[in-house]
Enzyme design. Structure first.
Site, PDB file in Angstrom:
ATOM      1  N   TYR A 131       0.842  -1.192   0.000  1.00 46.87           N
ATOM      2  CA  TYR A 131       0.000   0.000   0.000  1.00 46.87           C
ATOM      3  C   TYR A 131       0.881   1.248   0.000  1.00 46.87           C
ATOM      4  CZ  TYR A 131      -3.839   3.158   0.807  1.00 46.87           C
ATOM      5  OH  TYR A 131      -4.764   4.157   0.655  1.00 46.87           O
ATOM      6  N   GLN A 181     -10.908   0.163   0.570  1.00 48.37           N
ATOM      7  CA  GLN A 181     -11.346  -0.626  -0.594  1.00 48.37           C
ATOM      8  C   GLN A 181     -10.164  -1.307  -1.282  1.00 48.37           C
ATOM      9  OE1 GLN A 181     -11.700   2.617  -0.108  1.00 48.37           O
ATOM     10  NE2 GLN A 181     -11.252   3.848  -1.934  1.00 48.37           N
ATOM     11  N   ASN A 217      -3.616   5.749   6.081  1.00 49.11           N
ATOM     12  CA  ASN A 217      -4.362   6.522   7.075  1.00 49.11           C
ATOM     13  C   ASN A 217      -5.140   5.564   7.987  1.00 49.11           C
ATOM     14  OD1 ASN A 217      -6.623   5.626   5.697  1.00 49.11           O
ATOM     15  ND2 ASN A 217      -6.879   7.537   4.551  1.00 49.11           N
ATOM     16  N   SER A 247       6.193   7.928  14.889  1.00 47.11           N
ATOM     17  CA  SER A 247       7.627   7.682  14.858  1.00 47.11           C
ATOM     18  C   SER A 247       8.319   8.250  16.101  1.00 47.11           C
ATOM     19  CB  SER A 247       8.225   8.327  13.610  1.00 47.11           C
ATOM     20  OG  SER A 247       9.521   7.840  13.376  1.00 47.11           O
ATOM     21  N   GLN A 286      12.732  13.847  13.601  1.00 53.92           N
ATOM     22  CA  GLN A 286      11.625  12.980  14.020  1.00 53.92           C
ATOM     23  C   GLN A 286      10.383  13.810  14.283  1.00 53.92           C
ATOM     24  OE1 GLN A 286      10.839   9.689  14.354  1.00 53.92           O
ATOM     25  NE2 GLN A 286      12.641   9.707  13.025  1.00 53.92           N
ATOM     26  N   HIS A 343       7.638  14.767  11.711  1.00 56.05           N
ATOM     27  CA  HIS A 343       6.758  13.757  11.103  1.00 56.05           C
ATOM     28  C   HIS A 343       5.303  13.949  11.498  1.00 56.05           C
ATOM     29  CE1 HIS A 343       9.204  10.975   8.863  1.00 56.05           C
ATOM     30  NE2 HIS A 343      10.091  10.864   9.841  1.00 56.05           N
ATOM     31  N   GLU A 400      12.130   3.025  18.513  1.00 55.37           N
ATOM     32  CA  GLU A 400      12.167   2.676  17.087  1.00 55.37           C
ATOM     33  C   GLU A 400      13.566   2.979  16.524  1.00 55.37           C
ATOM     34  OE1 GLU A 400       9.747   5.255  14.770  1.00 55.37           O
ATOM     35  OE2 GLU A 400       9.822   3.985  12.969  1.00 55.37           O
ATOM     36  N   HIS A 401      14.018   4.217  16.721  1.00 57.24           N
ATOM     37  CA  HIS A 401      15.369   4.623  16.310  1.00 57.24           C
ATOM     38  C   HIS A 401      16.188   4.970  17.542  1.00 57.24           C
ATOM     39  CE1 HIS A 401      12.596   5.960  13.034  1.00 57.24           C
ATOM     40  NE2 HIS A 401      13.520   5.421  12.254  1.00 57.24           N
ATOM     41  N   ASP A 440      16.755   6.264   6.968  1.00 55.56           N
ATOM     42  CA  ASP A 440      15.418   6.397   6.372  1.00 55.56           C
ATOM     43  C   ASP A 440      15.450   6.200   4.866  1.00 55.56           C
ATOM     44  OD1 ASP A 440      14.367   6.982   8.824  1.00 55.56           O
ATOM     45  OD2 ASP A 440      14.442   9.160   8.550  1.00 55.56           O
ATOM     46  N   GLU A 493      -1.035 -38.826  26.506  1.00 54.32           N
ATOM     47  CA  GLU A 493      -1.945 -37.697  26.255  1.00 54.32           C
ATOM     48  C   GLU A 493      -3.333 -38.187  25.866  1.00 54.32           C
ATOM     49  OE1 GLU A 493      -0.039 -34.961  23.522  1.00 54.32           O
ATOM     50  OE2 GLU A 493       1.391 -34.326  25.059  1.00 54.32           O
ATOM     51  N   HIS A 541      -3.547 -41.749  17.722  1.00 54.98           N
ATOM     52  CA  HIS A 541      -2.153 -41.399  17.418  1.00 54.98           C
ATOM     53  C   HIS A 541      -1.259 -42.619  17.637  1.00 54.98           C
ATOM     54  CE1 HIS A 541      -3.641 -37.317  17.464  1.00 54.98           C
ATOM     55  NE2 HIS A 541      -2.440 -36.799  17.267  1.00 54.98           N
TER      56      HIS A 541
END
Lengths: 432, 432
Positions: free
Chosen positions: B121, B183, B206, B229, B251, B254, B319-320, B353, B407, B412
């Site tokens: 995406y 969609q 989004n 981020s 950062q 963002h 994250e970073h 990045d 068991e 089995h």
């Protein structure tokens, strides 16, 4: 057992129990209560659901020793050998941290780090499943997870099954709590006074446990939510109906929702197998369960060609796949989707459930298209390593800033610019 | 920027937008409609949300060539070099199928297979993010995924951004559709007449895209739902306040929810950095966003010792992570949780990045405790291989059957017993 000729593509997808609205509300409430009130709430739910009051849920050394003493010698040997085989296989899955160095001085790499703590859920009730403990604990141990916590609901006598404790002891699991259900998942996720939180929770459980795991996912990691078990046997005329029938039934006895499918190029084998299933079914202790699974979720497909049969298997993407063909190794490369592939008539699926070495926690319900058996990597995580040299920065800084501006991220660009401007001459020196 | 001395453990956890009930209902409806009505429903939603009627959503060769022609030479070079670096790094992540053979003739192994199809995406709207396309497509390509599908919402002129199409062309992505939102996720999951379904969907979007991905998870695989981020800088007195400030702001620009944190052993550096942040902030195009992120989600922590600072970083599991210390390599082994680790003052986060090679899709919101950067393995799956020999079955069959009975799984056990009874003498022979 139903015999149909293979026409439209078959599917293994069954709707996995998502729980009722009431069940979801109950679980949400339990999670909330344990998050807020900790041990006290856990104890109350244990009283309510397990019908026993547990003052201190932690299993003691004595309990472990008693359990060991209570387990027979044959059982000990079997479990010890299984642990050995399964550990040996998982050792081979271990990944190493690596770096790559460039002539300009740049170093890039991938660091592998075990999770800090893993929680293993062990179902209680009628049947204890030592194999499930082994299969969930070993990958975490081999990954290097320092803290492995086991939880299991107590029996009404306030104890855990001997076989469960013995298996844990053999594996070297020391932190075990007599708690179960959604309250155990909550305690492992949020922590309580007596139980520190973990990073990942694995292991099977009833619908309440499954819902709890779904709801805490994100706060902690979880293994997949497993659907009912399934086996697909792919056979040509060299297959034996009695062996195949026995293997189909070993899946069928798990659950009325289980699925046992034969795809064969031999109409004769199809009929032979159907007869064998019917006969062998009669004397099974779990006859009713197996009968339902065979009736509702199991089919024998007769294919015109082996290629067509293989295509069907890839459509099914089964949890377990057995190849009962003259040359099973010729087929392996054509199998795209399967949790575990058993080659040849000797490789009956129970061998993989208990003893051979690979993990028996496998993707169900067609998710073998994109999921893997539980493995060592599931208990590690990666960190990228980037050590950029001053030379590399000088040579590429302009391009990097340009890329940032392409995305309208001016501050990103300036983080590069300021270094290009001040560069080596910049005041204090660092050992980068 | 707020300076506090490091006392109680800090946290990066922010509540990720889970969407409103109305949004969830809307997305559920969209998924259902596309599942039932396919292309027709997709076209209607494109008209409704993207304000344009797209008869055939498939991007043509012509459109790709036009886009390439429209992109400037400098941009082409930068993107081509970035692709080269990122592909080179990911090539090193490739895993191989392996087997292990035992003296008794048993063969065990782990087969690695790429996913059949992956969907990427690509968000539309104001800012196009070619880096995101590169970071999502390359691991799938290196994994060996044969079919890679890209989707992105059309602009009102019915086209996709030139830079998006150029990047796709450079990567060799041929199947691109001008559809977006929930969609598009639905079309990739369930398939339509014109779009075949995929096995995994990755890429940012989004809230509607995020909700759709959450809801289809299980039917297909998805990447993580990323939170805002974040960057954590760990610095001693050798750090430069102006460099660190620039990185914190890269950062902060963002998202108002972004988090930029400095943990340092130097009070002096803390104050220097705070001043620099304030100054550099003034001239940023995205001043308002960065200001909000700095004000609401960013802090400078002053630690007494480096050990204390490192402990805080592991609590944050960022994250970073940037290491601005005299000897960054001495610290790497102590870092337990971080998506990407940048060593030394030259290793500014934007380098990772866009350009260095490692993936920029990283675990956020503390999930680096148990999650990894997007990588080649995410586009493969494993299948266990079990080929048990007749000798192994004879030697171990009894134990396996015993384990099964432990068991209470009699069927089995019988699947093993029947083989032990009939053994090699059994009618037809198979080449197992």
């Amino acid at each position: 057992m139903n015999i149909v000729s293979l026409e439209e593509t078959p599917s293994l997808k069954r709707s996995i129990d998502q729980g009722t609205g009431t069940q979801r509300e109950a679980v949400t409430g339990i999670l909330q209560q344990v998050k807020e009130r900790g041990d006290e709430a856990v104890q109350e739910y244990t009283q309510q659901f397990d019908k026993v009051t547990i003052a201190d849920p932690r299993v003691t050394e004595e309990e472990l020793s008693e359990a060991e003493a209570a387990v027979g010698e044959e059982t000990r040997t079997v479990i010890r050998e299984a642990i050995e085989n399964i550990r040996d296989f998982h050792e081979r899955q271990r990944q190493e941290t690596w770096i790559t160095t460039k002539e300009d001085g740049t170093i890039l790499g991938q660091k592998i780090t075990p999770l800090d703590a893993a929680g293993v859920y062990v179902p209680g009730g009628r049947a204890a499943y030592p194999s499930s403990i082994i299969m969930n604990v070993i990958p975490a141990q081999v990954a290097g997870v320092e803290r492995i916590v086991m939880v299991s609901p107590p029996q009404e006598n306030g104890k855990l099954e001997d076989i469960v404790l013995f298996t844990a002891k053999e594996l070297g699991v020391k932190e075990i709590y007599k708690i179960g259900g959604a309250q155990a998942v909550a305690a492992l996720t949020y922590g309580t006074k007596t139980i520190d939180p973990v990073d990942k929770i694995t292991g099977p459980g009833n619908i309440f446990v499954a819902l709890a795991k779904q709801l805490v996912y994100g706060t902690v990691d979880i293994d997949m939510i497993a659907g009912p078990s399934e086996v697909v046997v792919l056979a040509d005329e060299s297959g034996h109906g009695d062996y195949i029938a026995a293997d189909l039934l070993s899946q069928a006895e798990h659950d009325p929702m289980s699925s046992a499918i034969l795809v064969t190029t031999s109409r004769e084998l199809a009929e032979e197998t159907a007869v064998e299933v019917k006969e062998q079914l009669q004397t099974l202790p779990k006859k009713e369960i197996a009968e339902a699974a065979i009736r509702d979720h199991s089919t024998i497909y007769v294919a015109d060609t082996l290629a067509q049969a293989i295509a069907a298997v890839n459509e099914l993407a089964p949890e377990h796949l057995e190849l009962h063909t003259a040359k099973p190794w010729d087929i392996v490369s054509k199998i795209k989707h399967a949790g575990a592939i058993f080659l040849g008539e000797n490789s009956s699926e129970p061998i993989g459930d208990y003893f051979a070495g690979p993990n028996h926690v496998l993707p169900t319900n067609g998710t073998a298209r994109f999921s893997s058996p539980l493995n060592v990597e599931d208990f590690t995580k990666k960190s990228s390593i980037i050590s950029y040299s001053e030379q590399a920065l000088r040579e590429n800084g302009g391009k990097i800033a340009a890329f940032a501006r392409l995305e309208n991220l001016e501050a990103h660009a300036r983080a590069i610019d300021i270094r290009l401007e001040k560069g080596a001459g910049h005041g204090k020196t660092t050992g980068s």
